[in-house]
Design a protein around this motif. Structure first.
Motif, PDB file in Angstrom:
ATOM      1  N   GLY A   1      71.898 -60.741  -2.687  1.00 44.45           N
ATOM      2  CA  GLY A   1      71.095 -59.571  -3.024  1.00 44.45           C
ATOM      3  C   GLY A   1      69.717 -59.524  -2.391  1.00 44.45           C
TER       4      GLY A   1
ATOM      5  N   TYR B   1      72.072 -53.002  10.118  1.00 48.73           N
ATOM      6  CA  TYR B   1      73.205 -52.401   9.407  1.00 48.73           C
ATOM      7  C   TYR B   1      73.330 -50.904   9.690  1.00 48.73           C
ATOM      8  CZ  TYR B   1      76.560 -54.709   6.421  1.00 48.73           C
ATOM      9  OH  TYR B   1      77.683 -55.365   5.978  1.00 48.73           O
TER      10      TYR B   1
ATOM     11  N   ASP C   1      76.791 -49.225  10.156  1.00 51.00           N
ATOM     12  CA  ASP C   1      77.232 -48.096   9.334  1.00 51.00           C
ATOM     13  C   ASP C   1      77.638 -46.899  10.189  1.00 51.00           C
ATOM     14  OD1 ASP C   1      76.841 -49.449   6.949  1.00 51.00           O
ATOM     15  OD2 ASP C   1      74.825 -48.672   6.631  1.00 51.00           O
TER      16      ASP C   1
ATOM     17  N   ALA D   1      69.021 -54.986   7.183  1.00 58.64           N
ATOM     18  CA  ALA D   1      69.251 -53.592   6.797  1.00 58.64           C
ATOM     19  C   ALA D   1      69.120 -52.689   8.019  1.00 58.64           C
ATOM     20  CB  ALA D   1      68.262 -53.180   5.706  1.00 58.64           C
TER      21      ALA D   1
ATOM     22  N   GLY E   1      69.061 -58.060   0.480  1.00 64.85           N
ATOM     23  CA  GLY E   1      68.933 -56.879   1.320  1.00 64.85           C
ATOM     24  C   GLY E   1      69.411 -57.054   2.747  1.00 64.85           C
TER      25      GLY E   1
ATOM     26  N   THR F   1      80.631 -53.171   3.937  1.00 66.81           N
ATOM     27  CA  THR F   1      79.336 -52.621   3.542  1.00 66.81           C
ATOM     28  C   THR F   1      78.310 -53.699   3.243  1.00 66.81           C
ATOM     29  OG1 THR F   1      80.019 -52.569   1.230  1.00 66.81           O
ATOM     30  CG2 THR F   1      80.413 -50.579   2.515  1.00 66.81           C
ATOM     31  N   LEU F   2      77.066 -53.308   3.324  1.00 62.09           N
ATOM     32  CA  LEU F   2      75.955 -54.191   2.966  1.00 62.09           C
ATOM     33  C   LEU F   2      76.083 -54.637   1.507  1.00 62.09           C
ATOM     34  CD1 LEU F   2      73.131 -55.422   3.640  1.00 62.09           C
ATOM     35  CD2 LEU F   2      72.136 -53.244   2.982  1.00 62.09           C
ATOM     36  N   GLU F   3      76.425 -53.701   0.651  1.00 60.71           N
ATOM     37  CA  GLU F   3      76.512 -54.000  -0.778  1.00 60.71           C
ATOM     38  C   GLU F   3      77.570 -55.084  -1.049  1.00 60.71           C
ATOM     39  OE1 GLU F   3      76.609 -50.919   0.531  1.00 60.71           O
ATOM     40  OE2 GLU F   3      74.537 -50.429   0.001  1.00 60.71           O
ATOM     41  N   PHE F   4      78.694 -54.963  -0.362  1.00 62.05           N
ATOM     42  CA  PHE F   4      79.791 -55.894  -0.595  1.00 62.05           C
ATOM     43  C   PHE F   4      79.437 -57.296  -0.105  1.00 62.05           C
ATOM     44  CE2 PHE F   4      83.820 -57.942   0.525  1.00 62.05           C
ATOM     45  CZ  PHE F   4      84.606 -57.684  -0.586  1.00 62.05           C
TER      46      PHE F   4
ATOM     47  N   ASP G   1      76.241 -58.577   0.759  1.00 57.65           N
ATOM     48  CA  ASP G   1      74.949 -59.177   0.437  1.00 57.65           C
ATOM     49  C   ASP G   1      75.071 -59.915  -0.890  1.00 57.65           C
ATOM     50  OD1 ASP G   1      72.329 -59.877   0.226  1.00 57.65           O
ATOM     51  OD2 ASP G   1      71.625 -57.871  -0.304  1.00 57.65           O
TER      52      ASP G   1
END
Ligand SMILES: [Ca+2]
Ligand SMILES: [Ca+2]
Ligand SMILES: [Ca+2]
Length: 148
Positions: free
Chosen positions: A112, A69, A73, A66, A114, A104-107, A109
């Protein structure tokens, strides 16, 4: 050394001005169409994502945390700011999938926890490609960015 690498990658991300006038997705192709044939293929995406991962895995441990990231970002935010300036008109397709979502991190990871491993990041190439290939013809070209 890493700073230099990031600057080089950034330069690639932001070098949109040449094609910015009127070609849908011009900035995307500038960054991702390695052989410049006007189509971005899954192998091109996969290879480039490997490079992007290595660039932003600042300590080289195979994981973008993170914390790491944050720089990633920031680099993408700078890229978007640049596109907003140069790419009026065709560039402002607010209701379409933005190529940057695949970074993105969300896409990425997938499990999940983090942070994003290289396996996760490169492994999401196919999922991202499917998002980008809106008309499902197996390549990403300007037809996937412009009006249907
Ligand atoms: Ca290509
Ligand atoms: Ca790392
Ligand atoms: Ca397509």
């Amino acid at each position: 050394m890493k700073t230099l690498l990031i600057s080089t990658t950034l330069a690639t991300f932001v070098a949109t001005s040449v094609f910015a006038a009127g070609t849908p997705g011009a900035g995307f192709f500038q960054s991702w169409d390695e052989n410049q044939d006007g189509m971005v293929t899954l192998p091109e995406i996969t290879e480039k994502r490997e490079n992007v991962f290595v660039t932003f895995d600042e300590n080289g441990d195979g994981v973008i945390t993170a914390e790491e990231y944050v720089s990633f970002d920031e680099a993408r935010a700078a890229d978007r700011a640049n596109e907003a300036q140069g790419g009026k008109g065709h560039g402002n397709n607010a209701n379409r999938v933005k190529p940057s979502v695949g970074m993105t991190l969300e896409f990425n990871d997938v499990d999940g926890n983090g942070e994003v491993s290289q396996a996760e990041f490169v492994g999401q190439s196919g999922a991202w490609f499917e998002l980008l290939d809106r008309n499902g013809d197996g390549t990403v070209n300007s037809g996937d960015f412009g009006r249907p």
